[in-house]
Design a protein around this motif. Sequence first.
Motif, PDB file in Angstrom:
ATOM      1  N   VAL A   2       0.862  -1.178   0.000  1.00 27.61           N
ATOM      2  CA  VAL A   2       0.000   0.000   0.000  1.00 27.61           C
ATOM      3  C   VAL A   2       0.902   1.233   0.000  1.00 27.61           C
ATOM      4  N   GLY A   3       0.705   2.127  -0.994  1.00 28.00           N
ATOM      5  CA  GLY A   3       1.540   3.328  -1.126  1.00 28.00           C
ATOM      6  C   GLY A   3       2.596   3.084  -2.193  1.00 28.00           C
ATOM      7  N   ALA A   5       4.780   5.860  -3.360  1.00 27.71           N
ATOM      8  CA  ALA A   5       5.638   7.037  -3.582  1.00 27.71           C
ATOM      9  C   ALA A   5       7.059   6.757  -3.061  1.00 27.71           C
ATOM     10  N   GLY A  35      -2.956   2.282  -4.451  1.00 27.52           N
ATOM     11  CA  GLY A  35      -2.898   3.731  -4.283  1.00 27.52           C
ATOM     12  C   GLY A  35      -4.304   4.251  -4.519  1.00 27.52           C
ATOM     13  N   ARG A  36      -4.541   5.523  -4.189  1.00 33.31           N
ATOM     14  CA  ARG A  36      -5.931   5.994  -4.271  1.00 33.31           C
ATOM     15  C   ARG A  36      -6.292   6.582  -5.628  1.00 33.31           C
ATOM     16  N   THR A  73       2.401   3.739   3.684  1.00 30.31           N
ATOM     17  CA  THR A  73       1.551   4.933   3.681  1.00 30.31           C
ATOM     18  C   THR A  73       1.910   5.808   4.885  1.00 30.31           C
ATOM     19  N   PRO A  74       1.390   7.043   4.927  1.00 31.08           N
ATOM     20  CA  PRO A  74       1.575   7.868   6.130  1.00 31.08           C
ATOM     21  C   PRO A  74       0.995   7.175   7.372  1.00 31.08           C
ATOM     22  N   GLY A  75       1.443   7.619   8.543  1.00 32.79           N
ATOM     23  CA  GLY A  75       1.117   6.941   9.805  1.00 32.79           C
ATOM     24  C   GLY A  75      -0.359   6.843  10.124  1.00 32.79           C
ATOM     25  N   SER A  77      -2.746   5.725   8.497  1.00 30.69           N
ATOM     26  CA  SER A  77      -3.430   4.518   8.017  1.00 30.69           C
ATOM     27  C   SER A  77      -2.723   3.234   8.445  1.00 30.69           C
ATOM     28  N   HIS A  78      -1.587   3.335   9.144  1.00 29.30           N
ATOM     29  CA  HIS A  78      -0.858   2.115   9.509  1.00 29.30           C
ATOM     30  C   HIS A  78      -1.714   1.160  10.343  1.00 29.30           C
ATOM     31  N   ASN A 127      14.831   0.487   8.661  1.00 31.07           N
ATOM     32  CA  ASN A 127      15.775  -0.103   7.705  1.00 31.07           C
ATOM     33  C   ASN A 127      17.236   0.159   8.018  1.00 31.07           C
ATOM     34  N   TYR A 128      17.529   1.241   8.778  1.00 30.87           N
ATOM     35  CA  TYR A 128      18.952   1.553   9.003  1.00 30.87           C
ATOM     36  C   TYR A 128      19.663   0.483   9.827  1.00 30.87           C
ATOM     37  N   TRP A 170       1.699  16.362   4.298  1.00 33.39           N
ATOM     38  CA  TRP A 170       1.164  15.514   5.386  1.00 33.39           C
ATOM     39  C   TRP A 170       2.161  15.376   6.531  1.00 33.39           C
ATOM     40  N   ARG A 171       3.451  15.417   6.244  1.00 34.90           N
ATOM     41  CA  ARG A 171       4.458  15.270   7.303  1.00 34.90           C
ATOM     42  C   ARG A 171       4.432  16.428   8.306  1.00 34.90           C
ATOM     43  N   HIS A 188      14.129   6.994  13.983  1.00 38.23           N
ATOM     44  CA  HIS A 188      15.218   6.173  13.431  1.00 38.23           C
ATOM     45  C   HIS A 188      16.419   6.115  14.382  1.00 38.23           C
TER      46      HIS A 188
HETATM   47  N1  LIG Z   1      12.391   3.806   6.470  1.00 42.87           N
HETATM   48  C1  LIG Z   1      12.648   5.032   6.052  1.00 42.87           C
HETATM   49  O1  LIG Z   1      13.795   5.443   5.975  1.00 42.87           O
HETATM   50  C2  LIG Z   1      11.510   5.939   5.668  1.00 42.87           C
HETATM   51  C3  LIG Z   1      11.732   7.052   4.843  1.00 42.87           C
HETATM   52  C4  LIG Z   1      10.638   7.833   4.473  1.00 42.87           C
HETATM   53  C5  LIG Z   1       9.375   7.529   4.940  1.00 42.87           C
HETATM   54  N2  LIG Z   1       9.193   6.469   5.768  1.00 42.87           N
HETATM   55  C6  LIG Z   1       7.843   6.125   6.272  1.00 42.87           C
HETATM   56  O2  LIG Z   1       7.123   5.520   5.194  1.00 42.87           O
HETATM   57  C7  LIG Z   1       5.737   5.883   5.263  1.00 42.87           C
HETATM   58  C8  LIG Z   1       5.355   6.547   3.944  1.00 42.87           C
HETATM   59  O3  LIG Z   1       6.196   7.678   3.728  1.00 42.87           O
HETATM   60  P1  LIG Z   1       6.593   8.151   2.251  1.00 42.87           P
HETATM   61  O4  LIG Z   1       7.784   8.994   2.389  1.00 42.87           O
HETATM   62  O5  LIG Z   1       6.661   6.971   1.329  1.00 42.87           O
HETATM   63  O6  LIG Z   1       5.341   9.046   1.892  1.00 42.87           O
HETATM   64  P2  LIG Z   1       4.866   9.528   0.448  1.00 42.87           P
HETATM   65  O7  LIG Z   1       4.029  10.730   0.666  1.00 42.87           O
HETATM   66  O8  LIG Z   1       6.031   9.590  -0.470  1.00 42.87           O
HETATM   67  O9  LIG Z   1       3.951   8.302  -0.027  1.00 42.87           O
HETATM   68  C9  LIG Z   1       2.780   7.930   0.654  1.00 42.87           C
HETATM   69  C10 LIG Z   1       1.978   7.012  -0.233  1.00 42.87           C
HETATM   70  O10 LIG Z   1       0.841   6.528   0.489  1.00 42.87           O
HETATM   71  C11 LIG Z   1      -0.313   6.643  -0.341  1.00 42.87           C
HETATM   72  N3  LIG Z   1      -1.488   6.658   0.530  1.00 42.87           N
HETATM   73  C12 LIG Z   1      -1.753   7.525   1.533  1.00 42.87           C
HETATM   74  N4  LIG Z   1      -2.911   7.156   2.142  1.00 42.87           N
HETATM   75  C13 LIG Z   1      -3.356   6.058   1.510  1.00 42.87           C
HETATM   76  C14 LIG Z   1      -4.484   5.236   1.659  1.00 42.87           C
HETATM   77  N5  LIG Z   1      -5.401   5.474   2.598  1.00 42.87           N
HETATM   78  N6  LIG Z   1      -4.633   4.175   0.816  1.00 42.87           N
HETATM   79  C15 LIG Z   1      -3.714   3.932  -0.140  1.00 42.87           C
HETATM   80  N7  LIG Z   1      -2.634   4.684  -0.335  1.00 42.87           N
HETATM   81  C16 LIG Z   1      -2.453   5.728   0.477  1.00 42.87           C
HETATM   82  C17 LIG Z   1      -0.052   7.908  -1.143  1.00 42.87           C
HETATM   83  O11 LIG Z   1      -0.862   7.961  -2.285  1.00 42.87           O
HETATM   84  C18 LIG Z   1       1.427   7.690  -1.487  1.00 42.87           C
HETATM   85  O12 LIG Z   1       1.580   6.773  -2.556  1.00 42.87           O
HETATM   86  C19 LIG Z   1       5.616   6.781   6.493  1.00 42.87           C
HETATM   87  O13 LIG Z   1       5.239   5.998   7.587  1.00 42.87           O
HETATM   88  C20 LIG Z   1       7.018   7.317   6.702  1.00 42.87           C
HETATM   89  O14 LIG Z   1       7.301   7.674   8.047  1.00 42.87           O
HETATM   90  C21 LIG Z   1      10.230   5.662   6.124  1.00 42.87           C
END
Ligand SMILES: NC(=O)c1ccc[n+]([C@@H]2O[C@H](COP(=O)([O-])OP(=O)(O)OC[C@H]3O[C@@H](n4cnc5c(N)ncnc54)[C@H](O)[C@@H]3O)[C@@H](O)[C@H]2O)c1
Length: 391
Positions: A2-3, A5, A35-36, A73-75, A77-78, A127-128, A170-171, A188
Amino acid sequence: MVGYAFMGAAHSQAWRTVNRVFDLPARARMALICGRDTPKVADAADRLGWDAYTTDWRDLITRDDIDVVDICTPGDSHAEIALAALAAGKHVLCEKPLANTVAEARAMTAAADTARAAGVRSMCGFNYRRVPAVTMMRQLVADGRLGVIRHVRATYLQDWIVDPQFPLVWRLQKDRAGSGALGDIGAHIIDLTQFVTGQRITGVSAVTETFVKERPLPGESSGLAATVDGAGPATGTVTVDDAAVFVARLDGGALATYEASRFATGRKNALRVEINGSLGSVVFDLERLNELEFYDATRPGVEQGFNRILVTEGEHPYMSAWWPPGHIIGYEHSFTHQMRDFIEAVATGADPAPSFADALQVQLVLDAVTRSAEIGSSWTEVEPALTAVAV
Ligand SMILES: NC(=O)c1ccc[n+]([C@@H]2O[C@H](COP(=O)([O-])OP(=O)(O)OC[C@H]3O[C@@H](n4cnc5c(N)ncnc54)[C@H](O)[C@@H]3O)[C@@H](O)[C@H]2O)c1
């Protein structure tokens, strides 16, 4: 998944690569991405290598041929997605921070515990931990090469919102992200330092700040990039921290300092951790992720100094699957290693780490930092997780 980006792309790259690099007991098939927005998710499926796409994440839950749900996805919806996936018997990989609130993280951890009894696995995407130099850092500490850990010094610095005209993505919204720099990048370094030292944060004294309180409304956004809504001059209120700084005590007796900021002008994604022990010190810098600096205080005085270890030997964690020594790896490899460990755990019936319980403990530290900052930096204990935690 899911997601599609930033993390969607990073995870897709890892799912595509993992079985071509590592010899594993199961193969990943990239079945369905959600994705939506139909044209965008269709494009993402094609570009990132998924067999099919959907605009409703519930399709991942109901399909019998899907074993793993990867939440990018953003937090906000987790919790909903993870709870539904675990209840349906899907293994879950969920991006960090685990949730937006402690209550959600507790519910997810309880669901993960119930699912584990039925052989269903779950993991949070810190992941780090999987950067070979970080894994090796943990081994040095575990092998006693640093002696008793006295200091942990961790910073994670970015500058992508220094411009006050950067939009309200959103962040920067508490209801979507839970918190700001704290939960996004502070999480992290909390996880990384607890993982490396094997010690947990027990209490904190914190300050947080929101330097720019109003921002233009966003148009398109993805990852750390965004455009301003061209329709007009409307602005909205930033409801998260721009920076968080705190001191902490660890349960093994170490003192720690943490700084997470999106206002560190010139610092793009600068994660640095230094650990000082009675027998030595070790330093990791993400901008030089193939290296570790190691100071061994047991060597003869005339030979002492920080040594640069190039962590690319076949004996180093994960590295035998890649290239000859000295042929360096990068950011994306941490995600491939994450999928390697996750697939292996799922296929062999082991519990992957970090578990949801580990991620709940990070969430409890985030919560303690927020509470401390709200009460004038007063010392604030981290609430117990009430679940077994292995860091
Ligand atoms: N591990 C890492 O280093 C790292 C780095 C960046 C982000 N993150 C985490 O990853 C998650 C996503 O962040 P990102 O940077 O990829 O955000 P982003 O904005 O780049 O992507 C979010 C994606 O979620 C989709 N989305 C949002 N709500 C949705 C829903 N209800 N149903 C389906 N799709 C939905 C959006 O369309 C988009 O594709 C967050 O929890 C963020 O904290 C982790």
